[in-house]
Enzyme design. Structure first.
Site, PDB file in Angstrom:
ATOM      1  N   TYR A 109       0.859  -1.195   0.000  1.00 32.86           N
ATOM      2  CA  TYR A 109       0.000   0.000   0.000  1.00 32.86           C
ATOM      3  C   TYR A 109       0.890   1.238   0.000  1.00 32.86           C
ATOM      4  O   TYR A 109       1.854   1.328   0.762  1.00 32.86           O
ATOM      5  CB  TYR A 109      -0.911   0.040   1.226  1.00 32.86           C
ATOM      6  CG  TYR A 109      -1.721   1.315   1.302  1.00 32.86           C
ATOM      7  CD1 TYR A 109      -2.913   1.430   0.594  1.00 32.86           C
ATOM      8  CD2 TYR A 109      -1.270   2.404   2.040  1.00 32.86           C
ATOM      9  CE1 TYR A 109      -3.648   2.607   0.627  1.00 32.86           C
ATOM     10  CE2 TYR A 109      -1.997   3.580   2.081  1.00 32.86           C
ATOM     11  CZ  TYR A 109      -3.187   3.683   1.370  1.00 32.86           C
ATOM     12  OH  TYR A 109      -3.906   4.860   1.396  1.00 32.86           O
ATOM     13  N   GLU A 197      -3.114   7.604  -4.541  1.00 32.82           N
ATOM     14  CA  GLU A 197      -3.046   6.314  -3.841  1.00 32.82           C
ATOM     15  C   GLU A 197      -2.781   5.185  -4.825  1.00 32.82           C
ATOM     16  O   GLU A 197      -3.378   5.151  -5.903  1.00 32.82           O
ATOM     17  CB  GLU A 197      -4.363   6.067  -3.096  1.00 32.82           C
ATOM     18  CG  GLU A 197      -4.394   4.762  -2.310  1.00 32.82           C
ATOM     19  CD  GLU A 197      -5.736   4.542  -1.634  1.00 32.82           C
ATOM     20  OE1 GLU A 197      -5.829   4.794  -0.420  1.00 32.82           O
ATOM     21  OE2 GLU A 197      -6.694   4.127  -2.333  1.00 32.82           O
TER      22      GLU A 197
END
Length: 389
Positions: A109, A197
């Site tokens: 992530y 992101e």
């Protein structure tokens, strides 16, 4: 403003951030054509909506032949996808993104967002990436790495190495990661993003890094500098009431309650919603008509909140500083006369021309309930909303 995955990946490509080859399609036949053009024998078909959690909701399918591509696209297009981020109403699927499948050895992530507490941009990363990053943040926060970037010096190489080592990268992967981090930082600044992101950033079986997903939010107030990005706006993914509010220069956010609020000033709006909650009610919206409200804008605001079928009472709380209370009163009167209202309306007006505003409302012949102060207004709103429910 949110971008779709395929739009975000187009920006990633401009900044040399490695992504799998992919194409967008708006029909099953188009999806098959995209797969053929990409080549290969393994593809991923992804529903394009402005929400995460698509995989768990059936919005991401890995397929191994062209008929399966067609079937996956057909199953998604024209439907409403419900994920944990969309709420029960879901979001419409008008396009799918078809990309080459990747062999995944590890999922990471990685995001870049404004840390308001520190007043700096922050990289947030975790080696426990993928679909369950929310659970990692809740149950294992120690697995998340955060690096704040000084705006004067910008992102430094040692910070990239600190992130890379924390994620378990070695040798050539460290250099690959640093290149991606610098590119994300540059993209964030140059495109006036509010969020970038990558979930997941994968390590392939060959040991290379690849952005398997992409999410970019653009700051609305900077869109005047990015005409190309403004054209990417997909209004079908936005709340219809919030979209209508934006068209009338109103700051509006839909909520789950039944007491509609019309307030001037964000701070006063938050205080109004807090008092409603304190006294046992639930606000139906955040609505700030602004300091320079006009009669027309107030009228539009009133019509907007009346269009919400869940509303059983309306609380108008205006402090006339820049905006005059009599202008607010004229807007309320015009809107009620034009639209009609079948729910209680509680009005608290203080400040510039407040006595004149109260006189206008009293002479209007409309069923409006005055309130002496904010607490009185909140209590009356909760009581009257409950009586209507």
């Amino acid at each position: 403003m949110n971008l779709h995955e395929y739009q975000s990946k187009a920006l990633f490509a401009q900044y040399a951030i490695p992504i799998p080859n992919g194409r967008v399609a708006d029909s099953p036949e188009g999806a098959v054509a995209a797969a053929k053009a990409l080549g290969g024998t393994l593809w991923v078909v992804k529903a394009q909506v402005h929400a995460g959690g698509r995989g768990k909701a059936g919005g991401v399918k890995v397929v191994k032949d062209l008929e399966a591509v067609r079937a996956a696209a057909k199953a998604m297009l024209g439907t409403t996808l419900v994920t944990h981020q969309t709420g029960p109403e879901g979001l419409p699927v008008h396009q799918v993104y078809v990309e080459l499948g990747s062999k995944i050895a590890q999922e990471i992530y990685l995001s870049l967002v404004l840390n308001r507490d520190a007043g700096r941009l922050a990289f947030v990363a975790s080696a426990a990436g993928g679909m369950d990053i929310e659970e990692v943040a809740e149950h294992s926060p120690e697995k998340i790495i955060r690096i704040n970037v000084n705006p004067t010096s910008g992102l430094q190489d040692f910070q990239c190495r600190q992130l890379a080592f924390g994620l378990g990268f070695k040798d050539a992967q460290v250099a690959q990661f640093a290149k991606i981090a610098h590119a994300l930082y540059k993209l964030y600044l140059e495109q006036d993003a509010s969020l970038v992101e990558v979930n997941p950033l994968i390590v392939t079986e060959e040991g290379n890094l690849l952005a398997l997903d992409a999410k970019i939010n653009i700051e609305d107030n900077a869109l005047f500098r990015h005409k190309d990005l403004a054209l990417m706006r997909d209004t079908s993914q936005e709340d219809p009431m919030e979209r209508k509010a934006a068209e009338n220069d109103l700051n509006y956010v839909s909520l789950d309650g039944n007491i509609a609020c019309m307030v001037n000033g964000a701070g006063l709006a938050m205080a109004t919603m807090d008092l409603i909650q304190l006294h046992g009610g639930k606000p139906a919206n955040f609505l700030d008509v602004g300091g320079g409200a006009t009669k027309e804008r107030v009228s539009a605001a009133f019509k907007l909140i009346l269009s919400n079928a869940k509303v059983t009472a309306i609380l108008i709380n205006i402090f006339g500083g820049i905006v005059r209370c009599d202008i607010i009163a004229e807007g309320i009167i015009a809107a009620v006369k034009e639209v009609g209202v079948s729910v209680p309306v509680i009005v608290r007006l203080e400040g510039t021309n407040a006595p004149l505003a109260r006189e206008l409302l009293a002479k209007s012949g409309l069923a409006l309930t005055p309130a002496g102060d904010l607490t009185d207004a909140a209590v009356k709103s909760v009581r009257m909303a409950g009586a209507q429910a």
